[in-house]
Design a protein around this motif. Structure first.
Motif, short mmCIF file in Angstrom:
data_model
loop_
_atom_site.label_atom_id
_atom_site.label_comp_id
_atom_site.label_asym_id
_atom_site.label_seq_id
_atom_site.Cartn_x
_atom_site.Cartn_y
_atom_site.Cartn_z
N GLU A 141 -9.13 21.87 26.23
CA GLU A 141 -10.32 21.88 25.36
C GLU A 141 -11.52 22.43 26.12
OE1 GLU A 141 -11.71 19.98 21.51
OE2 GLU A 141 -9.95 20.95 22.33
N THR B 151 -11.33 13.71 19.45
CA THR B 151 -11.12 14.39 20.73
C THR B 151 -9.99 15.39 20.51
OG1 THR B 151 -9.61 12.61 21.40
CG2 THR B 151 -11.89 12.47 22.17
N ARG C 181 -17.06 16.80 34.84
CA ARG C 181 -16.47 16.02 33.74
C ARG C 181 -17.39 14.88 33.32
NH1 ARG C 181 -9.97 15.27 34.08
NH2 ARG C 181 -9.42 17.40 34.62
N VAL D 106 -15.48 19.90 23.51
CA VAL D 106 -15.51 18.48 23.88
C VAL D 106 -16.78 17.83 23.36
CG1 VAL D 106 -15.72 16.87 25.82
CG2 VAL D 106 -14.05 18.72 25.93
N ARG E 122 -21.30 14.63 25.51
CA ARG E 122 -20.57 14.27 24.29
C ARG E 122 -21.13 12.98 23.69
NH1 ARG E 122 -15.68 14.52 21.51
NH2 ARG E 122 -15.04 12.47 20.73
N PHE F 63 -11.80 21.71 29.98
CA PHE F 63 -12.06 20.40 30.57
C PHE F 63 -11.17 20.15 31.79
CE2 PHE F 63 -11.85 15.68 30.57
CZ PHE F 63 -13.22 15.41 30.65
N ILE G 204 -9.00 13.42 26.11
CA ILE G 204 -9.44 14.80 25.88
C ILE G 204 -8.37 15.78 26.39
CG2 ILE G 204 -11.14 16.55 26.51
CD1 ILE G 204 -13.21 14.30 26.62
#
Length: 267
Positions: A95, A109, A149, A100, A156, A141, A91
């Motif tokens: 982003e 991604t 995270r 994400v 996600r 992110f 990732i």
């Protein structure tokens, strides 16, 4: 009940090493499993098999009613949500959390030229809210804490409404507060109506969320024990898994383990 995972005598061999040996395991749709074992036990390999990312060298693996080797794995993978370090590493740090999560709808991604409709964004915001991180939607992110995270990656993984959710060491690297926040989220997720079947990998019994029903213990690529957590997770079985004498305690629905003192017999 519907069988979600059924492995029969599964082995995964690589030159000079057996990663899994003769693993048989069944998961039903009303169960929530934790997979415990030391480093090198074969946990990640097992998750790759049940995530349709790896075919067994021998034995049979049926995932969501489809047999690996006889089905289109790219279609099967859309029915499985997966959260782990390998995904986090892909990732882009710049982003946003919203992107994400929503980009999982296109299995990418790094959002680029894909288009998402209002329903996609609404679902992403709903999931972020359920995991208590909606306020992070426009954060990048790369600025998130480790706990933030981990919850973003779970959001996600839920974006495509999977039938099976695989969580690979979601508590790794978290401090006490972040771990407890995560476990609360996982407890709510695993017991919610219509929730996917959850299989979580961990090294630590302290990370087992309340509401998980079954445990699989792995050592050196082999199953030590598997079954309902109340009967299967014992000090003796855990000791065989980690190769040492252990004490196991339970307070409420939470577990704790430590090395048994010299001369003390673990219960």
């Amino acid at each position: 009940m519907t069988t979600v995972i059924e492995l029969e005598s599964v082995s995964v061999l690589r030159p000079g090493k057996a990663l899994l040996t003769d693993v048989s395991w069944r998961v039903e749709d009303d169960q929530r499993w934790v997979v415990l074992g030391p480093n090198g036990a074969g946990k990640s390999t097992l998750m790759q098999v049940v995530g349709a990312q790896m075919h067994p060298t021998s034995g049979t693996a049926d995932i969501l009613g489809e047999r690996l080797g006889r089905t289109e794995v790219f279609d099967l993978r859309t029915r499985i949500g997966h959260s782990g370090t390998a995904i986090a590493d892909r990732i882009p740090p710049a982003e946003t959390v919203e992107d994400v999560v929503v980009s999982a709808a296109h299995a990418v991604t790094g959002r680029w030229r894909e288009t998402y409709d209002g329903d996609d964004l609404e679902r992403a915001h709903q999931i972020l809210g359920e995991l208590g991180i909606r306020a992070l939607s426009h954060r990048t992110f790369g600025t998130l804490s480790e706990g933030e995270r981990k919850r973003t990656l779970i959001a996600r993984a839920l974006m495509t409404d999977p039938e099976l959710l695989l969580l690979d060491e979601p508590g790794a690297g978290l401090d006490l507060g972040a771990r407890e926040d995560l476990l609360m989220s996982l407890e709510i997720l695993s017991t919610a109506p219509g929730a996917p079947v959850v299989v979580m990998v961990s090294h630590h019994v302290e990370e087992i969320p309340p509401g998980f029903t079954h445990v699989l213990l792995l050592r050196d690529g082999r199953v030590v024990e598997a079954g309902p957590i109340e009967q299967t997770l014992t000090a003796a079985a855990l000791g065989r898994t980690f190769g040492m004498r252990l004490e196991l305690n339970k307070v409420g629905q939470r577990y704790a383990a430590r090395r048994a003192a010299f001369g003390h017999r673990a219960g």
